[in-house]
Design an enzyme around this catalytic site. Structure first.
Site, PDB file in Angstrom:
ATOM      1  N   ASP A 169       2.108  68.217 -48.339  1.00 36.79           N
ATOM      2  CA  ASP A 169       0.953  67.454 -47.858  1.00 36.79           C
ATOM      3  C   ASP A 169       1.054  67.039 -46.404  1.00 36.79           C
ATOM      4  O   ASP A 169       2.130  66.987 -45.817  1.00 36.79           O
ATOM      5  CB  ASP A 169       0.805  66.184 -48.693  1.00 36.79           C
ATOM      6  N   ARG A 220       5.994  64.132 -55.270  1.00 40.90           N
ATOM      7  CA  ARG A 220       4.923  64.999 -55.718  1.00 40.90           C
ATOM      8  C   ARG A 220       5.036  66.413 -55.177  1.00 40.90           C
ATOM      9  O   ARG A 220       4.446  67.354 -55.711  1.00 40.90           O
ATOM     10  CB  ARG A 220       3.573  64.439 -55.227  1.00 40.90           C
ATOM     11  N   GLY A 221       5.770  66.554 -54.068  1.00 41.87           N
ATOM     12  CA  GLY A 221       5.763  67.829 -53.338  1.00 41.87           C
ATOM     13  C   GLY A 221       6.069  69.057 -54.178  1.00 41.87           C
ATOM     14  O   GLY A 221       5.510  70.129 -53.946  1.00 41.87           O
ATOM     15  N   ASP A 276      14.529  69.236 -45.752  1.00 42.87           N
ATOM     16  CA  ASP A 276      14.217  68.935 -44.354  1.00 42.87           C
ATOM     17  C   ASP A 276      15.443  68.261 -43.721  1.00 42.87           C
ATOM     18  O   ASP A 276      16.404  68.931 -43.374  1.00 42.87           O
ATOM     19  CB  ASP A 276      12.955  68.069 -44.354  1.00 42.87           C
ATOM     20  N   GLU A 294      12.800  71.456 -55.726  1.00 40.39           N
ATOM     21  CA  GLU A 294      12.180  70.759 -54.595  1.00 40.39           C
ATOM     22  C   GLU A 294      11.324  71.724 -53.784  1.00 40.39           C
ATOM     23  O   GLU A 294      11.621  72.923 -53.714  1.00 40.39           O
ATOM     24  CB  GLU A 294      13.275  70.177 -53.686  1.00 40.39           C
TER      25      GLU A 294
HETATM   26  C1  PRP Z   1       9.140  65.428 -48.855  1.00 42.95           C
HETATM   27  C2  PRP Z   1       9.516  66.705 -49.583  1.00 42.95           C
HETATM   28  C3  PRP Z   1      10.945  66.467 -50.018  1.00 42.95           C
HETATM   29  C4  PRP Z   1      11.496  65.599 -48.891  1.00 42.95           C
HETATM   30  C5  PRP Z   1      12.319  66.431 -47.957  1.00 42.95           C
HETATM   31  O1  PRP Z   1       8.753  64.490 -49.803  1.00 42.95           O
HETATM   32  O2  PRP Z   1       8.671  66.903 -50.701  1.00 42.95           O
HETATM   33  O3  PRP Z   1      10.984  65.756 -51.217  1.00 42.95           O
HETATM   34  O4  PRP Z   1      10.341  65.042 -48.195  1.00 42.95           O
HETATM   35  O5  PRP Z   1      12.702  65.680 -46.837  1.00 42.95           O
HETATM   36  P1  PRP Z   1      14.203  65.306 -46.482  1.00 42.95           P
HETATM   37  O6  PRP Z   1      15.052  66.538 -46.661  1.00 42.95           O
HETATM   38  O7  PRP Z   1      14.098  64.888 -45.030  1.00 42.95           O
HETATM   39  O8  PRP Z   1      14.619  64.168 -47.341  1.00 42.95           O
HETATM   40  P2  PRP Z   1       7.993  63.145 -49.443  1.00 42.95           P
HETATM   41  O9  PRP Z   1       8.973  62.031 -49.367  1.00 42.95           O
HETATM   42  O10 PRP Z   1       7.105  63.382 -48.266  1.00 42.95           O
HETATM   43  O11 PRP Z   1       7.106  62.897 -50.744  1.00 42.95           O
HETATM   44  P3  PRP Z   1       6.126  63.921 -51.492  1.00 42.95           P
HETATM   45  O12 PRP Z   1       7.006  64.932 -52.160  1.00 42.95           O
HETATM   46  O13 PRP Z   1       5.414  63.065 -52.468  1.00 42.95           O
HETATM   47  O14 PRP Z   1       5.240  64.525 -50.443  1.00 42.95           O
HETATM   48 MN    MN Z   2       5.338  64.701 -48.374  1.00 41.10          MN
HETATM   49 MG    MG Z   3       8.975  65.415 -52.181  1.00 36.76          MG
END
Ligand code: PRP
Ligand code: MN
Ligand code: MG
Length: 183
Positions: A160, A42-43, A104, A100
């Site tokens: 979030d 969703r991010g 991270d 995206e």
């Molecule tokens: C978060 C963000 C990216 C991912 C980055 O998503 O939106 O998609 O983490 O992290 P990484 O580089 O360590 O993989 P999340 O899984 O929290 O879901 P969301 O987008 O629904 O918040």
């Molecule tokens: Mn997230």
């Molecule tokens: Mg995400």
């Protein structure tokens, strides 16, 4: 640990300006071509809606969405990424742009890239709004990056804390709430 909305890291105005610059770069690259823009839910929902509107009408844009999640418990990333919602249309032979909110550890985009390349697109590029290089566990080359940020917990503009605060129009630091001592 509980958090509250802290200082603004990027204002609406700063985000708007950077998004339109990225939109111009993307438009120059794909002028006269087709481009399937894939938003990662969703991010990336909010960033996706702004970035596609910053792309020139000379680009033939299609919008797709995927939802993915990391396996296991939160912070300790296993590198496994589960597809919760897949693409609806075939992408073989298409130019793809993954959008995206944040890069991270790198695992989400690393795995997504492998997954999409198996589908034999004509090209694959990645656009992230934020990148936290200090947290990287696996290197991912991105083609468009809004802002490089320090290792701070950020919320708003799609990002979030436990599903909260995605709707804030600016990007803020989330700060821990101080527990009152002795209570
Ligand atoms: C978060 C963000 C990216 C991912 C980055 O998503 O939106 O998609 O983490 O992290 P990484 O580089 O360590 O993989 P999340 O899984 O929290 O879901 P969301 O987008 O629904 O918040
Ligand atoms: Mn997230
Ligand atoms: Mg995400």
């Amino acid at each position: 640990m509980t958090y509250q909305i802290g200082e603004v890291l990027f204002s609406e105005e700063q985000i708007r300006k950077r998004v339109s610059e990225l939109g111009r770069e993307i438009s120059r690259k794909y002028c006269g071509k087709g481009l399937t823009v894939i938003g990662i839910l969703r991010g990336a929902a909010i960033f996706m809606s702004d970035i596609v509107r910053a792309i020139d009408p000379s680009v033939n844009v299609a919008m797709e969405f995927m939802r993915v999640s990391s396996y296991g418990n939160g912070t300790d990333s296993s590198g496994e990424v589960k597809i919760l919602q897949d693409l609806e249309n075939p992408v073989k032979g298409r130019n793809l742009l993954v959008v995206e909110d944040i890069l991270d550890s790198g695992w989400t985009l690393h795995r997504l890239k492998e997954y999409l390349l198996q589908r034999e697109p004509a090209s694959l590029e990645i656009c992230v709004l934020l990148s936290k290089p200090e947290r990287r566990q696996v290197e991912v080359d991105v083609d468009y990056c809004g802002f490089v940020i320090p290792d701070k917990f950020v919320i708003g503009y799609g990002l979030d804390y436990a599903e909260q605060w995605r709707h804030l129009p600016a990007i803020h630091i989330a700060k821990p709430v101080e527990e009152a001592p002795g209570r």
